[in-house]
Design a protein around this motif. Structure first.
Motif, PDB file in Angstrom:
ATOM      1  N   GLY A 249      35.626  68.231  39.044  1.00  0.00           N
ATOM      2  CA  GLY A 249      36.732  67.291  38.919  1.00  0.00           C
ATOM      3  C   GLY A 249      36.369  65.856  39.211  1.00  0.00           C
ATOM      4  O   GLY A 249      37.231  65.074  39.615  1.00  0.00           O
ATOM      5  N   ARG A 250      35.135  65.461  38.997  1.00  0.00           N
ATOM      6  CA  ARG A 250      34.708  64.073  39.235  1.00  0.00           C
ATOM      7  C   ARG A 250      35.081  63.204  38.043  1.00  0.00           C
ATOM      8  O   ARG A 250      35.025  63.646  36.896  1.00  0.00           O
ATOM      9  N   PRO A 251      35.436  61.932  38.253  1.00  0.00           N
ATOM     10  CA  PRO A 251      35.729  61.041  37.129  1.00  0.00           C
ATOM     11  C   PRO A 251      34.529  60.917  36.200  1.00  0.00           C
ATOM     12  O   PRO A 251      33.381  60.842  36.649  1.00  0.00           O
ATOM     13  N   LEU A 252      34.802  60.871  34.911  1.00  0.00           N
ATOM     14  CA  LEU A 252      33.734  60.810  33.923  1.00  0.00           C
ATOM     15  C   LEU A 252      32.831  59.603  34.150  1.00  0.00           C
ATOM     16  O   LEU A 252      31.615  59.687  33.953  1.00  0.00           O
ATOM     17  N   GLY A 253      33.397  58.476  34.558  1.00  0.00           N
ATOM     18  CA  GLY A 253      32.569  57.304  34.810  1.00  0.00           C
ATOM     19  C   GLY A 253      31.540  57.553  35.899  1.00  0.00           C
ATOM     20  O   GLY A 253      30.386  57.136  35.787  1.00  0.00           O
ATOM     21  N   GLU A 254      31.952  58.251  36.970  1.00  0.00           N
ATOM     22  CA  GLU A 254      31.009  58.577  38.045  1.00  0.00           C
ATOM     23  C   GLU A 254      29.960  59.571  37.567  1.00  0.00           C
ATOM     24  O   GLU A 254      28.779  59.476  37.920  1.00  0.00           O
ATOM     25  N   VAL A 255      30.400  60.550  36.775  1.00  0.00           N
ATOM     26  CA  VAL A 255      29.463  61.543  36.256  1.00  0.00           C
ATOM     27  C   VAL A 255      28.428  60.873  35.356  1.00  0.00           C
ATOM     28  O   VAL A 255      27.227  61.139  35.451  1.00  0.00           O
ATOM     29  N   ALA A 256      28.887  59.980  34.486  1.00  0.00           N
ATOM     30  CA  ALA A 256      27.968  59.282  33.595  1.00  0.00           C
ATOM     31  C   ALA A 256      26.989  58.421  34.381  1.00  0.00           C
ATOM     32  O   ALA A 256      25.802  58.347  34.047  1.00  0.00           O
ATOM     33  N   ALA A 257      27.486  57.750  35.426  1.00  0.00           N
ATOM     34  CA  ALA A 257      26.602  56.933  36.253  1.00  0.00           C
ATOM     35  C   ALA A 257      25.541  57.793  36.925  1.00  0.00           C
ATOM     36  O   ALA A 257      24.372  57.411  37.018  1.00  0.00           O
ATOM     37  N   GLU A 258      25.941  58.972  37.381  1.00  0.00           N
ATOM     38  CA  GLU A 258      24.978  59.882  38.018  1.00  0.00           C
ATOM     39  C   GLU A 258      23.944  60.353  37.012  1.00  0.00           C
ATOM     40  O   GLU A 258      22.739  60.363  37.292  1.00  0.00           O
ATOM     41  N   MET A 259      24.394  60.749  35.822  1.00  0.00           N
ATOM     42  CA  MET A 259      23.450  61.180  34.792  1.00  0.00           C
ATOM     43  C   MET A 259      22.562  60.016  34.351  1.00  0.00           C
ATOM     44  O   MET A 259      21.394  60.219  33.984  1.00  0.00           O
ATOM     45  N   GLY A 260      23.116  58.809  34.410  1.00  0.00           N
ATOM     46  CA  GLY A 260      22.348  57.653  33.997  1.00  0.00           C
ATOM     47  C   GLY A 260      21.134  57.390  34.858  1.00  0.00           C
ATOM     48  O   GLY A 260      20.212  56.675  34.438  1.00  0.00           O
ATOM     49  N   ARG A 261      21.099  57.955  36.055  1.00  0.00           N
ATOM     50  CA  ARG A 261      19.932  57.776  36.922  1.00  0.00           C
ATOM     51  C   ARG A 261      18.710  58.517  36.382  1.00  0.00           C
ATOM     52  O   ARG A 261      17.594  58.279  36.836  1.00  0.00           O
ATOM     53  N   TYR A 262      18.914  59.421  35.435  1.00  0.00           N
ATOM     54  CA  TYR A 262      17.829  60.263  34.947  1.00  0.00           C
ATOM     55  C   TYR A 262      17.367  59.893  33.541  1.00  0.00           C
ATOM     56  O   TYR A 262      16.556  60.608  32.954  1.00  0.00           O
ATOM     57  N   SER A 263      17.886  58.810  32.993  1.00  0.00           N
ATOM     58  CA  SER A 263      17.443  58.385  31.664  1.00  0.00           C
ATOM     59  C   SER A 263      17.514  56.869  31.584  1.00  0.00           C
ATOM     60  O   SER A 263      18.336  56.235  32.244  1.00  0.00           O
ATOM     61  N   ARG A 264      16.654  56.293  30.776  1.00  0.00           N
ATOM     62  CA  ARG A 264      16.625  54.839  30.630  1.00  0.00           C
ATOM     63  C   ARG A 264      17.743  54.364  29.717  1.00  0.00           C
ATOM     64  O   ARG A 264      18.164  55.062  28.809  1.00  0.00           O
ATOM     65  N   GLY A 265      18.195  53.150  29.980  1.00  0.00           N
ATOM     66  CA  GLY A 265      19.230  52.582  29.148  1.00  0.00           C
ATOM     67  C   GLY A 265      20.562  52.511  29.874  1.00  0.00           C
ATOM     68  O   GLY A 265      20.652  52.739  31.084  1.00  0.00           O
ATOM     69  N   TRP A 266      21.618  52.224  29.127  1.00  0.00           N
ATOM     70  CA  TRP A 266      22.925  51.976  29.701  1.00  0.00           C
ATOM     71  C   TRP A 266      23.984  52.832  29.037  1.00  0.00           C
ATOM     72  O   TRP A 266      23.891  53.163  27.851  1.00  0.00           O
ATOM     73  N   ILE A 267      25.000  53.166  29.810  1.00  0.00           N
ATOM     74  CA  ILE A 267      26.156  53.900  29.319  1.00  0.00           C
ATOM     75  C   ILE A 267      27.357  52.995  29.508  1.00  0.00           C
ATOM     76  O   ILE A 267      27.629  52.544  30.625  1.00  0.00           O
ATOM     77  N   VAL A 268      28.068  52.724  28.440  1.00  0.00           N
ATOM     78  CA  VAL A 268      29.163  51.767  28.456  1.00  0.00           C
ATOM     79  C   VAL A 268      30.453  52.450  28.037  1.00  0.00           C
ATOM     80  O   VAL A 268      30.481  53.184  27.052  1.00  0.00           O
ATOM     81  N   PHE A 269      31.528  52.219  28.799  1.00  0.00           N
ATOM     82  CA  PHE A 269      32.856  52.702  28.442  1.00  0.00           C
ATOM     83  C   PHE A 269      33.701  51.523  27.968  1.00  0.00           C
ATOM     84  O   PHE A 269      33.740  50.484  28.631  1.00  0.00           O
ATOM     85  N   THR A 270      34.395  51.698  26.862  1.00  0.00           N
ATOM     86  CA  THR A 270      35.272  50.644  26.367  1.00  0.00           C
ATOM     87  C   THR A 270      36.713  50.847  26.810  1.00  0.00           C
ATOM     88  O   THR A 270      37.569  50.029  26.484  1.00  0.00           O
ATOM     89  N   ASP A 271      36.978  51.908  27.557  1.00  0.00           N
ATOM     90  CA  ASP A 271      38.350  52.227  27.955  1.00  0.00           C
ATOM     91  C   ASP A 271      38.331  52.749  29.387  1.00  0.00           C
ATOM     92  O   ASP A 271      37.623  53.721  29.701  1.00  0.00           O
ATOM     93  N   ALA A 272      39.102  52.099  30.267  1.00  0.00           N
ATOM     94  CA  ALA A 272      39.101  52.483  31.679  1.00  0.00           C
ATOM     95  C   ALA A 272      39.659  53.878  31.892  1.00  0.00           C
ATOM     96  O   ALA A 272      39.227  54.597  32.802  1.00  0.00           O
ATOM     97  N   ALA A 273      40.629  54.286  31.068  1.00  0.00           N
ATOM     98  CA  ALA A 273      41.220  55.618  31.238  1.00  0.00           C
ATOM     99  C   ALA A 273      40.182  56.709  31.006  1.00  0.00           C
ATOM    100  O   ALA A 273      40.213  57.757  31.670  1.00  0.00           O
ATOM    101  N   LEU A 274      39.258  56.481  30.081  1.00  0.00           N
ATOM    102  CA  LEU A 274      38.209  57.473  29.838  1.00  0.00           C
ATOM    103  C   LEU A 274      37.350  57.667  31.074  1.00  0.00           C
ATOM    104  O   LEU A 274      36.947  58.783  31.404  1.00  0.00           O
ATOM    105  N   ARG A 275      37.046  56.571  31.745  1.00  0.00           N
ATOM    106  CA  ARG A 275      36.183  56.677  32.928  1.00  0.00           C
ATOM    107  C   ARG A 275      36.848  57.467  34.039  1.00  0.00           C
ATOM    108  O   ARG A 275      36.174  57.995  34.913  1.00  0.00           O
ATOM    109  N   ARG A 276      38.183  57.557  34.008  1.00  0.00           N
ATOM    110  CA  ARG A 276      38.893  58.297  35.049  1.00  0.00           C
ATOM    111  C   ARG A 276      39.114  59.763  34.699  1.00  0.00           C
ATOM    112  O   ARG A 276      39.605  60.515  35.540  1.00  0.00           O
TER     113      ARG A 276
END
Length: 322
Positions: A249-276
């Motif tokens: 039940g973690r917010p998608l934005g936090e999950v993406a940030a955590e996964m982002g630690r394991y790959s190069r590059g950036w993950i960008v959300f264009t909608d705040a509701a998606l990150r929640r």
């Protein structure tokens, strides 16, 4: 000189003005119509303060990264289309994974792991350290003490017994003293989190009374705070050592940030509701593509993938189906 007006972002929680202004400067100067006066104004703005210089360098690096896959006109469209706030959020929150924002102490560390790399160390006293992705630390042992200085990332320590030499880890101005053998320690900037897997540790930060954290508990600290111990889900908290990340039940934005630690590059959300949006799942740390495939299948999102950049945006055609 004043910066040009910030480009309206698509986030509900806009980013600090410096990051917005830096990205606007970079986009304007590569528009093909920038004047000599504007270039001079940007040069002056960039060196006015260390904070503005850091924001400018970050925005320039993002532009250069996009340049590997897009012509200048396409780069401007991508940055504007995603929203300046959204793009710079991805840069600052996840850009450490790319390596270009490394602190000098990280670059000169005794031991460090690259993006997506995990490694184990056997220290001179027989203690073992497991290093997670993008981790850096120094080791300082002498006749009186054993000290690790964690600059960034996450470690698991299995401490060899030596009653005459305390084993401690320094991170972000605080100290974790091992009173037993096993614990995870993670540092993200000024925030530190410890999870004890065996026996106990003592957490100490200036101006606060030390606290003891027992096996099966977690605690953390940051500027001006020291959190009390709380129960920890050891299976989830230590999954990184098995090459997995587990989320409940973690917010998608936090999950993406955590996964982002394991790959190069950036993950960008264009909608705040998606990150929640809450996410529950188990994802392999060595296969970020599987993570994106999973969220694309499970959530009403659309992905735009480029080298160094993944843009996550709502999919209006699926919004009412999932």
């Amino acid at each position: 000189m004043n910066a040009p007006p910030a480009t309206p972002g698509l986030l509900d929680d806009p980013l600090p003005a410096l990051e917005e202004a830096a990205l606007d400067w970079v986009v304007r100067l590569h528009s093909g119509s920038a004047t000599a006066a504007e270039r001079a104004a940007y040069a002056a703005w960039k060196v006015a303060t260390p904070e503005q210089n850091a924001a400018a360098l970050a925005a320039e690096a993002l532009w250069d990264g996009l340049g590997k896959a897009a012509k200048p006109r396409r780069r401007r469209a991508l940055l504007r289309g995603a929203g300046a706030g959204a793009v710079i959020l991805g840069l600052l929150a996840l850009g450490a994974g790319s390596g270009f924002l490394d602190h000098p102490a990280t670059l000169l560390a005794d031991h460090r792991t690259g993006i997506g790399e995990r490694r184990s160390l056997i220290l001179p006293d027989g203690s073992r350290l497991d290093l997670d992705s993008a981790t850096s630390l120094d080791v300082a042992f002498d006749a009186r003490r054993r000290r690790i200085r964690l600059h960034d990332g996450r470690i698991h320590a299995e401490v060899a017994a030596d009653p005459d030499r305390p084993f401690e880890v320094e991170a972000a101005g605080g100290r974790v003293l091992a009173l037993g053998t096993g614990f995870d320690l993670r540092r993200d900037g000024d925030a530190v989190q410890v999870v004890v897997t065996e026996h106990s540790v003592e957490l100490a930060v200036p101006g606060q009374a030390p606290v003891q954290v027992a096996a099966g508990q977690r605690a953390g600290y940051g500027p001006g705070r020291l959190d009390p111990p709380a129960p920890a889900d050891l299976r989830s908290e230590t999954a990184w050592r098995r090459g997995q990340l587990i989320f409940h039940g973690r917010p998608l934005g936090e999950v993406a940030a955590e996964m982002g630690r394991y790959s190069r590059g950036w993950i960008v959300f264009t909608d705040a509701a998606l990150r929640r949006r809450p996410v529950t799942g188990v994802f392999p740390t060595d296969d970020p593509v599987a993570f994106f495939d999973a969220i694309a299948a499970a959530l009403p999102v659309r992905l735009r993938r480029l080298p160094w950049l993944t843009i996550v945006e709502p999919d209006p055609l699926r919004a009412g189906r999932l």
